[in-house]
Design a protein around this motif. Structure first.
Motif, short mmCIF file in Angstrom:
data_model
loop_
_atom_site.label_atom_id
_atom_site.label_comp_id
_atom_site.label_asym_id
_atom_site.label_seq_id
_atom_site.Cartn_x
_atom_site.Cartn_y
_atom_site.Cartn_z
N TYR A 1 39.95 43.08 47.55
CA TYR A 1 39.44 43.38 46.21
C TYR A 1 38.72 44.73 46.19
O TYR A 1 38.92 45.54 45.27
N HIS B 1 39.41 47.73 35.60
CA HIS B 1 39.15 46.55 34.79
C HIS B 1 39.67 45.31 35.52
O HIS B 1 40.55 45.39 36.37
N THR B 2 39.12 44.16 35.15
CA THR B 2 39.52 42.92 35.82
C THR B 2 41.02 42.67 35.69
O THR B 2 41.65 42.21 36.65
N LYS B 3 41.60 42.96 34.54
CA LYS B 3 43.04 42.75 34.34
C LYS B 3 43.84 43.66 35.27
O LYS B 3 44.87 43.24 35.86
N ILE C 1 42.83 44.81 38.15
CA ILE C 1 42.66 44.30 39.51
C ILE C 1 43.59 43.11 39.74
O ILE C 1 44.24 43.00 40.79
N ALA C 2 43.64 42.20 38.75
CA ALA C 2 44.51 41.03 38.87
C ALA C 2 45.97 41.44 39.02
O ALA C 2 46.70 40.90 39.85
N MET D 1 43.30 35.70 36.74
CA MET D 1 42.00 36.22 36.30
C MET D 1 40.81 35.42 36.84
O MET D 1 39.81 36.02 37.25
N VAL E 1 39.89 36.67 40.18
CA VAL E 1 39.23 37.97 40.15
C VAL E 1 37.76 37.80 39.79
O VAL E 1 36.87 38.38 40.42
N THR E 2 37.51 36.97 38.79
CA THR E 2 36.12 36.75 38.35
C THR E 2 35.26 36.19 39.47
O THR E 2 34.13 36.62 39.70
N LEU F 1 34.64 38.90 42.13
CA LEU F 1 33.66 39.89 41.67
C LEU F 1 32.25 39.31 41.70
O LEU F 1 31.28 40.03 41.95
N TYR G 1 29.22 44.40 38.13
CA TYR G 1 30.22 43.79 37.25
C TYR G 1 29.56 43.14 36.05
O TYR G 1 28.65 42.32 36.18
N VAL H 1 34.67 47.56 36.45
CA VAL H 1 33.94 47.23 37.67
C VAL H 1 33.56 48.53 38.37
O VAL H 1 34.38 49.45 38.51
#
Length: 222
Positions: free
Chosen positions: A12, A27-29, A31-32, A39, A42-43, A46, A57, A63
């Motif tokens: 990550y 962004h989380t999307k 990264i996913a 998702m 990822v959450t 983080l 975050y 991020v």
């Protein structure tokens, strides 16, 4: 410095660093998508990275790596780059296979080992006096493409009284003909001098003495 992270969390951090460098944000999307995960995964990752002090975050915000996180990410990226280079330039793997293998090993190799990989790689690939070794490695690895690759070796690798067939001469030998051998000859290793400098072989009823520089550059098939 953050405590030792799991391989997953290191992935990550590496993804965040690469996205930040190429896209300007992570962004989380994104990264996913980059890691091919859901998702919620990822959450959770983080959340753990925030607890270790590696990232900042907040929901719906990019991020950010902290100084600690950036240092760890840079180390991971370095390990990956060094390993990938070693696997492609030294071991001759395809870029895709080298990258995949590096991804698996980068989490278990420490900085000291990586430094040694760099020294070793630079010596083999850049030093003029490593030319003979480069040729040998190229020829040795070409044997891996053969169906019965395990049967190929240099004459030097034969054991006493072992018989093999001369397959080819290395490009390291300027004048292979001087040794009285040719591809297809059947040879038997009779013995080696105590100082390992002379290899005695029999071939076609003749007893030949070969210097170690020849024995290690004559390819045989057992």
């Amino acid at each position: 410095m953050a405590k030792k992270l799991s391989a997953s969390l290191e992935d990550y951090l590496e993804a965040i660093a690469e996205l930040s460098a190429t896209e300007g944000h992570a962004h989380t999307k994104e990264i996913a998508d980059k890691l091919g995960v859901k998702m919620p995964s990822v959450t959770e990752a983080l959340r753990q990275l925030t607890e270790t002090g590696c990232v900042i975050y907040q929901a719906h915000q990019p991020v950010q790596l902290t100084d600690t996180g950036r240092a760890v990410a840079n180390e991971i990226v370095l390990r990956h780059q060094v390993l990938k280079r070693f696997f492609t330039e030294i071991l001759g793997l395809t870029p895709a296979k080298a990258a995949d293998t590096a991804c698996h090993l980068e989490h278990v190799v420490d900085v000291d080992t990586i430094s040694r990989f760099v020294i070793f790689s630079d010596a083999i690939s850049a030093r003029s006096d490593a030319r003979a070794l480069q040729i040998h490695l190229t020829e040795a690895m070409s044997n891996l493409e053969k169906e019965d690759s395990e049967k190929y070796c240099t004459l030097k690798e034969l054991t006493a009284d072992e018989t093999a067939v001369i397959d080819r001469f290395s490009r390291n030998l300027a004048d292979p003909g001087q040794y009285g051998l040719q591809p297809g000859d059947v040879v038997t290793l009779n013995g080696v001098s105590l100082d390992k400098s002379v290899f005695r072989v029999s071939c076609r009823g003749n007893l030949l003495e070969l210097p170690v520089t020849a024995a290690e550059n004559i390819w045989c098939k057992r």
